[in-house]
Motif scaffolding. Structure first.
Motif, PDB file in Angstrom:
ATOM      1  N   ASN A 159      48.900  30.236  33.291  1.00 54.22           N
ATOM      2  CA  ASN A 159      47.631  30.300  32.526  1.00 54.22           C
ATOM      3  C   ASN A 159      46.517  30.132  33.870  1.00 54.22           C
ATOM      4  OD1 ASN A 159      47.428  27.380  33.131  1.00 54.22           O
ATOM      5  ND2 ASN A 159      46.651  27.243  31.208  1.00 54.22           N
ATOM      6  N   ALA A 160      47.077  30.898  34.920  1.00 53.49           N
ATOM      7  CA  ALA A 160      45.982  30.842  36.030  1.00 53.49           C
ATOM      8  C   ALA A 160      44.765  31.665  35.672  1.00 53.49           C
ATOM      9  CB  ALA A 160      46.675  31.525  37.578  1.00 53.49           C
ATOM     10  N   GLN A 161      43.661  31.603  36.732  1.00 58.38           N
ATOM     11  CA  GLN A 161      42.544  32.447  36.413  1.00 58.38           C
ATOM     12  C   GLN A 161      42.602  33.376  37.656  1.00 58.38           C
ATOM     13  OE1 GLN A 161      39.125  29.688  35.445  1.00 58.38           O
ATOM     14  NE2 GLN A 161      39.213  31.028  33.760  1.00 58.38           N
ATOM     15  N   TYR A 162      42.856  34.608  37.362  1.00 59.80           N
ATOM     16  CA  TYR A 162      43.123  35.443  38.696  1.00 59.80           C
ATOM     17  C   TYR A 162      42.039  36.347  38.822  1.00 59.80           C
ATOM     18  CZ  TYR A 162      45.061  39.714  40.860  1.00 59.80           C
ATOM     19  OH  TYR A 162      45.616  40.765  41.437  1.00 59.80           O
ATOM     20  N   TRP A 163      41.485  36.273  39.988  1.00 59.65           N
ATOM     21  CA  TRP A 163      40.274  37.251  40.549  1.00 59.65           C
ATOM     22  C   TRP A 163      41.134  38.035  41.752  1.00 59.65           C
ATOM     23  CZ3 TRP A 163      34.663  35.916  42.370  1.00 59.65           C
ATOM     24  CH2 TRP A 163      33.919  36.876  42.192  1.00 59.65           C
ATOM     25  N   GLY A 164      41.607  39.172  41.515  1.00 53.62           N
ATOM     26  CA  GLY A 164      42.162  39.875  42.493  1.00 53.62           C
ATOM     27  C   GLY A 164      41.430  40.632  43.177  1.00 53.62           C
ATOM     28  N   GLY A 165      41.640  40.961  44.773  1.00 54.28           N
ATOM     29  CA  GLY A 165      40.970  41.830  45.493  1.00 54.28           C
ATOM     30  C   GLY A 165      41.592  42.987  45.850  1.00 54.28           C
ATOM     31  N   ILE A 166      41.318  43.639  47.010  1.00 58.25           N
ATOM     32  CA  ILE A 166      42.023  44.720  47.398  1.00 58.25           C
ATOM     33  C   ILE A 166      43.332  44.371  48.045  1.00 58.25           C
ATOM     34  CG2 ILE A 166      42.011  46.704  49.421  1.00 58.25           C
ATOM     35  CD1 ILE A 166      38.977  46.367  49.482  1.00 58.25           C
ATOM     36  N   ASN A 167      43.639  43.084  48.367  1.00 59.73           N
ATOM     37  CA  ASN A 167      44.998  42.692  48.908  1.00 59.73           C
ATOM     38  C   ASN A 167      46.128  42.840  47.712  1.00 59.73           C
ATOM     39  OD1 ASN A 167      43.668  40.563  47.597  1.00 59.73           O
ATOM     40  ND2 ASN A 167      44.589  38.811  48.793  1.00 59.73           N
ATOM     41  N   ASP A 168      45.778  42.584  46.501  1.00 59.83           N
ATOM     42  CA  ASP A 168      46.459  42.559  45.327  1.00 59.83           C
ATOM     43  C   ASP A 168      46.674  43.957  44.684  1.00 59.83           C
ATOM     44  OD1 ASP A 168      46.792  40.051  45.519  1.00 59.83           O
ATOM     45  OD2 ASP A 168      45.507  39.456  44.042  1.00 59.83           O
ATOM     46  N   GLY A 169      45.761  44.746  45.242  1.00 62.13           N
ATOM     47  CA  GLY A 169      45.857  46.434  44.352  1.00 62.13           C
ATOM     48  C   GLY A 169      45.116  46.177  43.437  1.00 62.13           C
ATOM     49  N   ALA A 170      44.534  45.124  42.780  1.00 63.56           N
ATOM     50  CA  ALA A 170      43.766  45.496  41.382  1.00 63.56           C
ATOM     51  C   ALA A 170      42.467  46.326  41.842  1.00 63.56           C
ATOM     52  CB  ALA A 170      43.293  43.978  41.445  1.00 63.56           C
ATOM     53  N   VAL A 171      41.755  46.206  43.082  1.00 63.35           N
ATOM     54  CA  VAL A 171      40.548  47.249  43.151  1.00 63.35           C
ATOM     55  C   VAL A 171      40.967  47.720  44.534  1.00 63.35           C
ATOM     56  CG1 VAL A 171      39.031  45.864  41.943  1.00 63.35           C
ATOM     57  CG2 VAL A 171      39.472  45.021  44.508  1.00 63.35           C
ATOM     58  N   ASP A 172      40.518  48.978  44.765  1.00 67.82           N
ATOM     59  CA  ASP A 172      40.303  49.853  46.194  1.00 67.82           C
ATOM     60  C   ASP A 172      39.315  50.807  46.376  1.00 67.82           C
ATOM     61  OD1 ASP A 172      41.427  50.231  48.620  1.00 67.82           O
ATOM     62  OD2 ASP A 172      43.488  50.527  47.918  1.00 67.82           O
ATOM     63  N   ILE A 173      39.344  51.316  47.196  1.00 68.23           N
ATOM     64  CA  ILE A 173      38.168  52.344  47.640  1.00 68.23           C
ATOM     65  C   ILE A 173      39.146  53.600  47.769  1.00 68.23           C
ATOM     66  CG2 ILE A 173      38.174  51.908  49.995  1.00 68.23           C
ATOM     67  CD1 ILE A 173      35.213  52.716  49.725  1.00 68.23           C
ATOM     68  N   VAL A 174      38.487  54.621  47.298  1.00 67.18           N
ATOM     69  CA  VAL A 174      38.997  56.109  47.519  1.00 67.18           C
ATOM     70  C   VAL A 174      37.797  56.945  48.496  1.00 67.18           C
ATOM     71  CG1 VAL A 174      40.444  56.399  45.590  1.00 67.18           C
ATOM     72  CG2 VAL A 174      38.106  57.107  45.268  1.00 67.18           C
ATOM     73  N   LEU A 175      38.451  57.459  49.527  1.00 67.78           N
ATOM     74  CA  LEU A 175      37.572  58.296  50.110  1.00 67.78           C
ATOM     75  C   LEU A 175      37.620  59.830  49.919  1.00 67.78           C
ATOM     76  CD1 LEU A 175      37.763  56.404  53.745  1.00 67.78           C
ATOM     77  CD2 LEU A 175      35.794  56.308  51.664  1.00 67.78           C
ATOM     78  N   SER A 176      36.598  60.764  50.162  1.00 65.54           N
ATOM     79  CA  SER A 176      36.892  62.198  50.026  1.00 65.54           C
ATOM     80  C   SER A 176      37.125  62.584  51.479  1.00 65.54           C
ATOM     81  CB  SER A 176      35.922  62.798  49.131  1.00 65.54           C
ATOM     82  OG  SER A 176      34.755  62.938  50.268  1.00 65.54           O
TER      83      SER A 176
END
Lengths: 350, 312
Positions: free
Chosen positions: A268-285
């Protein structure tokens, strides 16, 4: 013969039990047609179906209000024997806490909340990481040094996003300012476009946004300037304006959770995922020049490795007070409760 | 843009843009309600207009077809509303609310496949000569075709309502259906006609959001404008010119609120958002007595289903 049949039956039953697909439900607060928040969660659900195939059965209900009505939806899934239930809005917290206690066999996951029980965990994404990266792009591309930011409501999540973006801008271009206009709506494309136009009229040549709709992108496209999107790749809406967007990408994270429930390693962990987990990321055009893209990608790698944090002191607030000294990094608690702007943001928290 | 004239001009230009979807919604409803049929289904009508127009534009790339399909979508819901309220004599408020829900649901359903795509849209066209007029030109004549249509629609509707035989018939039906019937006017036909026509004009207001303001469909993209427009119908006291003033007042406050923030002036946006509602309440207050209602021209039989049998 009888015994043989019994064994056969037992065998069949065990196989059936082993092969029984994991039943996963998603509760969305908005229609998946919102093109943003709930849409991206549903993309994560579709990703699960693709990855797990027949090992999983998913279901969802959209437009579920927070409060009592929402509670009955969670209860309903638990009663029908669903193994894993995702609630994707902050306001479901109380309902999920309550229902999770009555149905200990079902695993619950709550997005953006902070309360846990034995079978209820929370998850969210560190959106400020890609927002910082998109700020690097905006700061590098502006010529007027006026960057417009169409914001929703002055709550910590939005303010954190603006500050992270402004940190990125400041990193590459200390002269540029981020001008904030609050639309005071979560959802009104026409108003969001008008907010963007008001920023364009004061000379902004890059427009960023917090809301889901691509309306500010189209405003930038109409004026022939650049834009930074949110949530998903918005280049289809503004092919000559769209530079980059911080995006949610729930699929890989949902996959991880489903696997942990399948093999019994879920906590039951409290997860706050970053780019390293792939939960968020950036797309560039393709509009981003290769030099800028290279900078962004090297910063991205540094963040993934933990060598770099979007908020590193010295950080000053709008009044010029030093909030974080050289090298200091705000704690997660500070980030989650942010209610002030850094010094290159123009605008007021109402 | 730190000089005052260009701030004022760009604010007023935005005012026209922000007011136009409301203007269409209010104008259509004025037609409907002038015939004595109350319609609270504006949000639903605008939404089917928005998705109908967007689907047509996406599939045919024809903006004419887009507007026609938007109007048709509105007309179908208008027909349903007319059937319930005129033929079945169901409570008009209830039917109107049902139209809102129906329109919201239908538009969401139709729109599923149209999220994340763009369609051909109305682009601003500078009107030769007129757009060269100092100040006025930039404020009024650098818009898209739908805005220009709304400019024409206001005086045309005013003329139709007050200066033509058809308008007299319409007003007679809204004022006193008994008397109109006695004169040989088909009250039912008039109410059907203007409910359908009104709904189709209201639907253009929704199409303005998906085809002119932006080119996109997102569920519930009207964001409550249908409800604001209902208040504006009262504000306008069923007069097309006052509808124009009301719609631009709302649009203007939106535009001003955002622009004041952009230049760093701080008037509470909540206060600005509140202003038009205060005005509406004031109008409601001042038109609440029957005598005043007659004076401002509220259709006397608004909300009352007409039954021939009761006449004997």
């Amino acid at each position: 013969m009888k015994r043989f049949l019994l064994i056969l039956t037992l065998l069949l039953v065990t196989t059936a039990m082993l092969a029984a697909p994991l039943r996963v439900a998603f509760i969305y607060v908005a229609p998946i047609g919102d093109g943003g928040w709930s849409f991206m969660h549903n993309q994560g659900r579709l990703y699960l179906e693709k990855v797990f195939g027949s090992d999983i059965v998913t279901d969802f209900i959209e437009n579920v209000p927070e409060g009592a009505e929402g509670e009955s939806v969670f209860r309903g899934y638990a009663q029908r024997g669903y193994d894993l239930v995702f609630g994707t809005s902050f306001g479901y917290m109380d309902s999920m806490v309550k229902v999770s206690k009555s149905f200990p066999k079902t695993t619950f996951m709550h997005c953006s909340g902070y309360q846990v029980t034995d079978n209820l965990g929370t998850y969210f994404g560190r959106m400020y990481e890609p927002r910082f990266l998109s700020g690097l792009v905006a700061g590098a591309m502006t010529k007027t040094n006026i960057i417009g930011y169409v914001a929703a409501f002055p709550i910590p999540e939005v303010i954190r996003g603006i500050n992270a973006f402004a940190m990125g801008v400041q990193y590459v271009n200390p002269q540029a300012k981020v001008h904030v206009v609050w639309s005071n709506t979560w959802f009104d494309p026409a108003r969001e476009k008008e907010a963007a136009v008001s920023l364009l009229d004061i000379g902004a040549d890059v427009i960023a946004q917090h809301q889901d709709s691509p309306a500010p992108q189209q405003a930038a496209e109409d004026r022939g300037v650049y834009s930074i999107g949110y949530n998903s790749d918005m280049s289809a809406f503004a092919p000559k304006a769209f530079l980059a967007a911080p995006v949610w990408n729930w699929g890989p994270y949902y996959e991880k959770i489903v696997r942990s429930v399948m093999d019994g390693t879920w906590t039951n962990a409290q997860y706050w995922g970053g780019i390293n987990d792939g939960a968020v990321d950036i797309v560039l055009s393709d509009l981003v020049p290769s030099g800028v893209a290279k900078l962004v990608m090297s910063m991205r790698n540094a963040i993934v490795k933990g060598d770099m944090h979007p908020f590193v002191g010295p950080i000053y607030d709008q009044a010029g007070n030093l909030k974080y000294a050289e090298g200091e990094i705000p704690s997660d608690g500070d980030l989650l409760s942010m209610d002030w702007f850094i010094n290159n943001v123009v605008g007021k928290i109402q | 843009m730190n000089d005052l004239p260009s701030f004022v001009i760009s604010t007023l230009q935005a005012t026209v843009r922000a007011g136009t979807p409301l203007l269409f919604a209010v104008l259509g409803t004025i037609f409907t309600e002038r015939s004595g049929v109350m319609n609270l289904g504006l949000e639903g009508l605008m939404l089917v207009g928005a998705i109908g127009g967007f689907m047509a534009s996406y599939n045919t790339s024809s903006l004419v077809a887009a507007v026609l399909v938007a109007m048709l979508a509105g007309a179908v819901l208008g027909l349903i509303h007319a059937f319930f309220t005129v033929t079945l004599k169901i409570n008009q408020i209830v039917s109107g609310l049902a139209i809102t829900m129906l329109g919201t649901g239908i538009s969401g359903l139709w729109g599923k496949d149209y999220i994340g795509v763009i369609a051909r849209r109305f682009n601003p066209i500078k009107i030769p000569l007129l757009s060269d007029i100092p100040y006025i030109g930039r404020i009024f004549f650098e818009h898209d075709m739908l805005v220009y249509i709304s400019f024409v629609l206001v005086p045309v509707m005013w003329f139709v309502i007050y200066k033509t035989r058809a308008g007299m018939t319409l007003r007679a039906v809204g004022e006193s259906p008994d008397a109109a019937d006695a004169k040989g006017i088909n009250v039912f036909a008039v109410r059907y006609l203007f409910t359908i026509l009104g709904a189709s004009i209201t639907a253009i207001g929704g199409a303005y959001l998906s085809l002119a303001y932006n080119s996109m469909w997102i569920e519930n993209m009207t964001a409550g404008r249908g409800w604001i427009a209902i208040a504006l119908v009262l504000f306008a006291t069923w007069d097309p010119f006052k509808a124009l003033i009301g719609a631009y007042l709302f649009g203007g406050i939106t535009a001003l609120g955002l622009r004041l923030q952009a230049i760093g002036a701080h008037i509470s946006p909540d206060f600005l958002k509140m202003l038009p509602y205060l005005l509406t309440i004031a109008v409601l207050f001042f038109t609440s007595t029957d005598a005043l209602k007659r004076k401002v021209g509220a259709p006397a039989s608004l909300g009352v289903p007409y039954s021939r049998e009761e006449r004997t």
